[in-house]
Scaffold this motif. Structure first.
Motif: not given
Ligand code: SF4
Ligand code: SF4
Lengths: 184, 539
Positions: A23, A26-31, A85, A87, A91, A94-95, A98
């Motif tokens: 989770s 998931d906060t990083y860009p789709a890769d 980073q 954020f 954000k 948020g971890f 989570a």
């Protein structure tokens, strides 16, 4: 913490950690390459390593009922990374929350059977304490970034120059005059 | 214990929008977030350098004040470079998307942003190349990976080409030898055609053009600075060092980055040069005109770099020296080693460098006639020509950061290590996959060591700092040595953020601490004028 919840958390520790880790990632860009998850070398993937280590330490502290301060170094490691980073604060942090979601999902059955609700609330309130503590760390990191800008400037304008007042600006027009050309 | 306050319910808080723009990379425009980009170049500096579209501008504003018909300017610029540089044409054509370079960039590693993968960074430019310069792209456009040149694309170039430190780590792993640094260099050249440099580069480049060095130090100021360093050296050693400036007929011209003249810890390295040359009785001179080894023109355009570099040979000729020694710097050596000879050579009025102390002839510098201070010193140490007391550095536990340019750019791995091992008793290497040709960049190279992008720098340097942390925890390392002026300027902040307690020093500073000089007084101070632990100081 009541033993039932503690036992359950211990039992599910590894899956909770995996899901929590996922989770966060998931906060990083789709890769598509999945690098941050897959690369296990701690030097080639410092983010992955820091998070894996960090959340393990934080969860361990929560389960064993340590004071939040005890988990500080683990939190610190994670937050330092998140703080640089780009954020937004919510954000970046948020971890921590989570984890609540992951735990609730993993213990769905037990919650439904009403076995652990009291303990769970206690556990979650500890996560809240941790979050408050974490916000302090985050704010400190951000302050440090600003301070570093000033410090860098101080280091660069070494005292020698100030002492001797040795540097001056040549106005642009003056420079344009050819008489400043060196004869080589 | 933190006070308990009522926080939103877990359900509420864990619903945080993690989703990302579900668009293809080609359609995702860049965002300029504070702390992560450098200020735009100032009009007055571009004017000084004679660069186009000189005006003040701000990257975070919508309007970049682009010149009319800018698209054509860029396309013409690409066409010109395709015909001029064969390497550029090849790099545009041969990438097979094998992905070997993808996870090698420190900016990708520390952001997870796919556009920071070297292969995709190149694709930002390649897609435009395809659209306008290949048959398939002209015909099929996007289907063939082509992309229109728009303002958004331009902004994306700017963001990502000023998010590449030209470190070349990625190229080490590319089976085709595609060098992303060169693609970035060309990308930045194209941006410079539109006046889109950053202030941190064009400011120093303009200062260098006017006054001979990036910091704009004028001749009388430079001699004043060095004189003041000599005072400190006298306090430390009891010896008065008397360097000369612009002296005709000296055997050697010494050129170093101006970062060594101002700012801590660079100045301590500079004091080290002064002490070493004095001790050797070297027949050398400083120049107040060729007072910059570095070259921020290199991060602007080929022409600007060439112009700024010109003064080094010109000054060597004017003074009639035999050869040149250069100080500790990173990109300076990439330029001197790989470009200077082609730009401003042949330096046939100079001789092949030969150490007057050991007689060693530096055949490797046969063509450029310029040698690196570390090769010069390593040779002295190898021939036992220096009296050293490494115990003066016993309070230091040292590791060495291979700066990208001297290491990957010119293959200098062993000389600095040879020196460190001779002058320090405690030396620890960082993990193998983070040093030598695989070294991680400081995150601030190629002109990105401004302060306004501090956040970007801290993340870019994270892989480096992470490896330092390992030796800090394992061996108690407290000193990060290097041979680069940008490192000396940028790494203190990086260490402060990630690894408090680790300081930064040039290798020549460590050498100067250990150097036993003839007739010196008992040393109680180190080069920073701090008490030397265990040497009679107060510790
Ligand atoms: S040259 Fe360095 S900074 Fe640029 S893409 Fe390659 S690894 Fe990244
Ligand atoms: S390693 Fe070379 S060929 Fe492979 S994707 Fe990267 S640039 Fe292309």
């Amino acid at each position: 913490m009541n033993n039932t919840l503690k036992d359950l958390l211990e039992e599910k520790r590894s899956v909770i950690l995996t899901k929590w880790f996922d989770s966060i990632l998931d906060t990083y860009p789709a890769d598509d390459s999945g690098f941050l998850k897959k690369q296990k070398d701690r030097f080639l993937n410092p983010i992955g390593h820091t998070f894996t280590n960090g959340i393990d330490g934080v969860l361990g502290g929560l389960i064993s009922g340590q004071d939040v301060e005890e988990s500080a170094s683990f939190l610190n490691d994670i937050i330092k990374v998140r703080a640089v980073q780009s954020f937004s604060p919510s954000k970046a942090m948020g971890f921590i929350f989570a984890l609540k979601k992951v735990v609730r999902e993993e213990l769905k059955k037990e919650i439904r059977q009403n076995q652990i609700n009291e303990e769970l609330l206690g556990f979650e309130s500890k996560i809240d304490d941790l979050a408050l503590f974490a916000f302090d760390i985050y704010a400190k990191c951000r302050d440090q970034l600003s301070e570093q800008k000033t410090e860098e400037l101080k280091r660069m304008t070494f005292s020698l120059l100030k002492k001797a007042n040795l540097v001056s600006e040549i106005p642009a027009q003056e420079f344009e005059r050819k008489d400043l050309d060196f004869n080589i | 214990m933190a006070p308990k306050v009522k926080l939103p319910k877990p359900g509420e808080l864990s619903i945080i929008d993690y989703s990302l723009p579900a668009t293809d990379w080609m359609d995702t425009p860049v965002e300029f977030k504070p702390n992560t980009f450098c200020w735009g170049a100032k009009g007055k500096d571009l004017e000084t350098l004679g660069l186009p579209n000189a005006r003040d501008w701000n990257p975070s504003e919508e309007d970049w004040k682009l010149p009319e018909n800018w698209e054509q300017t860029v396309l013409d610029g690409i066409a010109e470079r395709l015909s001029k540089y064969r390497s550029f044409k090849i790099f545009m054509d041969i990438c097979v998307r094998c992905g070997a370079c993808a996870d090698k960039c420190h900016f990708y590693i520390s952001t997870g942003d796919p556009k920071n993968m070297p292969v995709l960074r190149a694709e930002l430019l390649r897609s435009v190349y395809k659209r306008y310069f290949t048959k398939s792209g002209k015909l099929f456009g996007r289907l063939a990976g082509g992309r229109e040149l728009t303002v958004d694309v331009l902004k994306e170039w700017w963001s990502y080409f000023f998010q590449c430190t030209e470190c070349r780590r990625c190229s080490v792993y590319c089976p085709y030898g595609i060098d992303q640094a060169e693609i970035t260099i060309i990308g930045r050249e194209l941006l410079n055609l539109l006046g889109l440099n950053i202030n941190w580069i064009s400011g120093p480049a303009a200062a260098c053009y006017k006054k001979g060095n990036h910091l704009g130090i004028e001749p009388h100021a430079l001699t004043g600075i060095i004189d003041s360093m000599c005072d400190d050296i006298e306090d430390i050693t009891g010896i008065r060092v008397n360097p000369t400036f612009n002296r005709k007929g000296a055997e050697i011209l010494f050129v170093t980055p101006s970062g060594d003249f101002m700012g801590e810890p660079g100045i301590y390295t500079c004091m080290g040069y002064l002490m070493l040359f004095h001790e050797l009785g070297l027949d050398y001179t400083w120049s107040t005109y060729a007072s910059e080894g570095g070259n921020f023109g290199f991060f602007t355009s080929n022409d600007t770099a060439k112009r700024l570099n010109y003064k080094i040979y010109a000054e060597a000729k004017r003074l009639g020296v035999k050869y040149i020694i250069g100080g500790e710097c990173g990109h300076m050596w990439r330029v001197l080693n790989q470009y200077m000879d082609t730009w401003n050579g042949p330096a046939d009025f100079l001789e092949v460098p030969k150490s007057p102390i050991t007689g060693t002839v530096f055949e490797n510098a046969k063509s450029t006639k310029m040698i690196h201070i570390s090769e010069f010193v390593a040779d002295l140490i190898k021939h036992n020509k220096l009296k050293l007391d490494p115990s003066r550095n016993d309070h230091l536990k040292v590791t060495f950061h291979d700066s990208c340019n001297p290491s990957r750019g010119m293959g200098m791995f062993d000389e600095p290590r040879h020196i460190i091992k001779a002058v320090c008793n405690n030396f620890y290497e960082m993990p193998e996959n983070t040093i030598r040709e695989q070294t991680f960049c400081c995150g601030s190279g190629s002109g990105l060591n401004a302060s306004e992008n501090m956040e970007q720098r801290m993340r870019g340097g994270f892989p480096r700092a992470n490896a330092v942390r390992y030796v800090q925890q394992k061996h108690g390392v407290n000193m990060l040595a290097n041979i680069c002026a940008v490192d000396r300027a940028a790494l203190p902040a990086l260490m402060n953020y990630w690894n408090p307690g680790v300081e930064v020093a040039g290798v020549t500073e460590l050498l100067a601490n250990a150097l036993v000089m003839k007739g010196e007084k008992e040393r109680t101070l180190d080069i920073r004028l701090n008490d030397l632990p265990g040497k009679g100081g107060n510790e």
